[in-house]
Design an enzyme around this catalytic site. Structure first.
Site, short mmCIF file in Angstrom:
data_model
loop_
_atom_site.label_atom_id
_atom_site.label_comp_id
_atom_site.label_asym_id
_atom_site.label_seq_id
_atom_site.Cartn_x
_atom_site.Cartn_y
_atom_site.Cartn_z
N ASP A 178 0.85 -1.18 0.00
CA ASP A 178 0.00 0.00 0.00
C ASP A 178 0.90 1.24 0.00
OD1 ASP A 178 -3.13 0.59 0.47
OD2 ASP A 178 -1.98 2.07 1.57
N TYR A 305 -2.80 11.14 1.20
CA TYR A 305 -3.37 11.06 -0.15
C TYR A 305 -3.30 12.43 -0.81
CZ TYR A 305 -5.16 6.37 0.70
OH TYR A 305 -5.26 5.03 0.95
N HIS A 360 -4.57 -7.82 0.59
CA HIS A 360 -3.85 -6.55 0.67
C HIS A 360 -3.05 -6.40 1.96
CE1 HIS A 360 -3.20 -2.51 -0.81
NE2 HIS A 360 -3.59 -1.99 0.34
#
Length: 382
Positions: A178, A305, A360
């Site tokens: 990630d 982000y 994930h």
């Protein structure tokens, strides 16, 4: 000289009392109009989950367990960085920095620290040993919250190199998934000399020109995964990369909202066949959620982000990794790209493996397989 200071988690009872009050006084929405998770976390599931959280979950037992790991803070670029640092008893151990992503935390790696540091106690050899460093990303858990812009992937990668040097490691390996993948990749791109090789779980690169014209079966699957993500799964990233502050007012005010925001992604990104608690216990899920709620990091974690997502497939498409690179592809990953796509970024892939289980959050979901992969990658470097 910059100090490395011991750290211990110390949450006050008043913080738990405030959280419990908010949960008891919550105003719930009506139920979804479809079966399952198609519109998000189902009401019945979340109500039951939160009832357990309120009446049975014991944070202080978790706090005691977490404090059994050697934790520290140090200031890098004027920001406090929190990290776990567990040294192996084996003199031949290799230092490694392992980086989590969102909506995860350092608890993702707790199951693998023992096998990585003391392999002879977990079906391994002394040569498999690592000194393990698990930092909390800036704005996550107990790391500081950036008060100014600039803490994107490149600065974090530089900070991690500084951290490993400060701990006395003149050479080390790096691993992550990630955002941890992005940071680890950037460590490889910067190539400051100390990091000797990297390993990532989920390479995320653009399709090749050939794949868009005449895709193979593997490429068709990857392209379908990208379409699904863009259509049904990317809303969280769009919001966090554009308006993280607006989102944070709700998440910072409601523990139930914070839990739902995280649970929905764990359900979709885990190789759980639709049943999240077949992979994780409720306590494990709550341990991770609590690190967001108790530290009030909904805003600061989302801003990663905003800082970095203008180039979603990495910090710079024109830069490549020359360091030896290992890649593990888990079947429950968001998108499973072919090796040919990754080779445009990683010029020296020395290890590439497809696994039969896992998603994930590989170290959290399948710790034994994760440890096997890290050991196999390390052996490929010899």
């Amino acid at each position: 000289m910059a100090q490395v200071k011991p750290f211990s988690i110390d949450i006050q009872e008043s913080q738990l009392a405030d959280m419990h009050r908010r949960m008891r006084e919550a105003r719930w929405p009506e139920a979804q109009t479809v079966d399952g998770w198609g519109q998000g976390v189902p009401l019945d599931y979340l109500r039951d989950f939160c009832d357990y959280w309120l009446n049975e979950y014991d944070w202080f037992a978790t706090q005691q367990r977490l404090n059994q790991y050697d934790q520290f803070t140090t200031t890098i670029h004027d920001l406090d960085i929190h990290f776990i640092h567990v040294k192996s008893s084996h003199s031949c151990a290799t230092p490694i920095v392992i980086t989590h992503g969102w909506p995860s935390s350092f608890v993702e790696f707790l199951k693998v620290i023992g096998p990585l540091t003391e392999p002879t106690q977990f079906a391994g050899n002394a040569e498999d040993a690592f000194h393990v460093v698990c930092p909390s990303l800036p704005g996550f858990a107990f790391s500081g919250k950036p008060a100014k812009t600039g803490w994107g992937v490149p600065r974090i990668a530089t900070a991690w190199d500084t951290l490993m040097n400060r701990l006395g490691y003149q050479s080390y390996l790096a691993q992550g998934g990630d955002w941890g993948r992005s940071v680890t990749t950037e460590i490889g791109i910067q190539n400051r000399g100390a990091c000797k090789a990297i390993h990532i779980n989920n390479p995320k690169e653009e399709p090749t020109a050939e794949a868009l014209i005449q895709p193979s079966e593997e490429e068709k699957e990857a392209l379908a995964g990208i379409r699904f993500f863009n259509r049904w799964d990317s809303g969280f990233a769009k919001e966090q990369s554009t308006r993280p502050q607006t989102l944070a007012y709700s998440l910072a005010d409601s523990p139930i909202g914070q839990a739902a925001w995280i649970l929905e992604k764990f359900h979709l990104w885990t190789d759980c066949q639709g049943t999240l608690e077949s992979i994780f216990t409720r306590n494990e899920l709550l341990d991770n959620i609590m690190l967001y709620w108790l530290t009030n990091t909904a805003a600061s974690s989302s801003r990663l982000y905003w800082e970095s997502f203008d180039i979603p497939y990495g910090p710079d498409q024109n830069k490549v990794v020359q360091l030896p690179t290992g890649v593990s592809i888990y079947p429950g990953e968001i998108v499973r790209i072919p090796r040919s796509w990754a080779e445009g970024r990683y010029n020296n892939i020395c290890y590439w493996n497809h696994l039969k289980r896992g998603g994930h959050f590989s170290a959290f979901e399948q710790p034994d397989l994760y440890v096997e992969e890290i050991r196999a990658w390390k052996r490929s470097l010899l």
